[in-house]
Design an enzyme around this catalytic site. Structure first.
Site, short mmCIF file in Angstrom:
data_model
loop_
_atom_site.label_atom_id
_atom_site.label_comp_id
_atom_site.label_asym_id
_atom_site.label_seq_id
_atom_site.Cartn_x
_atom_site.Cartn_y
_atom_site.Cartn_z
N LYS A 189 73.43 42.81 58.88
CA LYS A 189 73.42 41.64 57.99
C LYS A 189 72.62 40.50 58.62
CE LYS A 189 77.80 42.88 55.86
NZ LYS A 189 79.23 42.61 55.79
N HIS A 232 90.43 42.77 66.65
CA HIS A 232 91.09 43.74 65.78
C HIS A 232 92.59 43.60 65.87
CE1 HIS A 232 92.18 46.29 69.21
NE2 HIS A 232 90.94 46.15 69.63
#
Length: 134
Positions: free
Chosen positions: A67, A113
């Site tokens: 991205k 995470h």
């Protein structure tokens, strides 16, 4: 694949979020793991108590880099062209392989995470000496 990827517009930012369960469902799929992750990423993550969390964070990093480069995964950038390496005492670093390796850039990454979600934020800066990404 075309021979020349578009030059990245730097500095740039990329972010990605992935459900850990999505990766956990592929832990026994060797072809998937080899297509997406480099040998060193597999070696590092698969020895951990929760390899799916480690791999999910690396997946998110690959997507975030794609991205930030503005290209996505596809014609000019493969999943394995983006490699997360852990430098002892310094944390994760990103190495670029393939067509985008020709562009001098410095990549900063932050990974996180939980049991259910992994995320990565990537900043890419212009760099005169691409060797500094190690």
């Amino acid at each position: 694949m075309s021979s020349q990827p578009p030059a990245p517009i730097l500095p740039s930012l990329g972010i990605d979020l992935v459900e850990v369960e999505r990766i956990a469902g592929h832990l026994d799929d060797r072809a998937f793991l080899e297509r997406i992750f480099t040998e060193s990423e597999r070696d590092e993550c698969l020895k951990r108590a929760k390899p799916e969390e480690c791999l999910a964070a690396r997946w998110a990093t690959k997507e975030a880099v794609a991205k930030a480069l503005g290209t996505g995964i596809g014609e000019f950038l493969a999943f394995r062209d983006v490699e997360v390496v852990t430098v002892k005492g310094k944390g994760p670093r990103v190495r670029i392989h393939g067509p985008y390796a020709q562009y001098p850039m410095r990549i900063s990454v932050s990974l996180t995470h939980t049991r259910t979600t992994a995320a990565a934020v990537v900043m890419i800066f212009p760099e005169d000496d691409a060797e500094s990404q190690d």
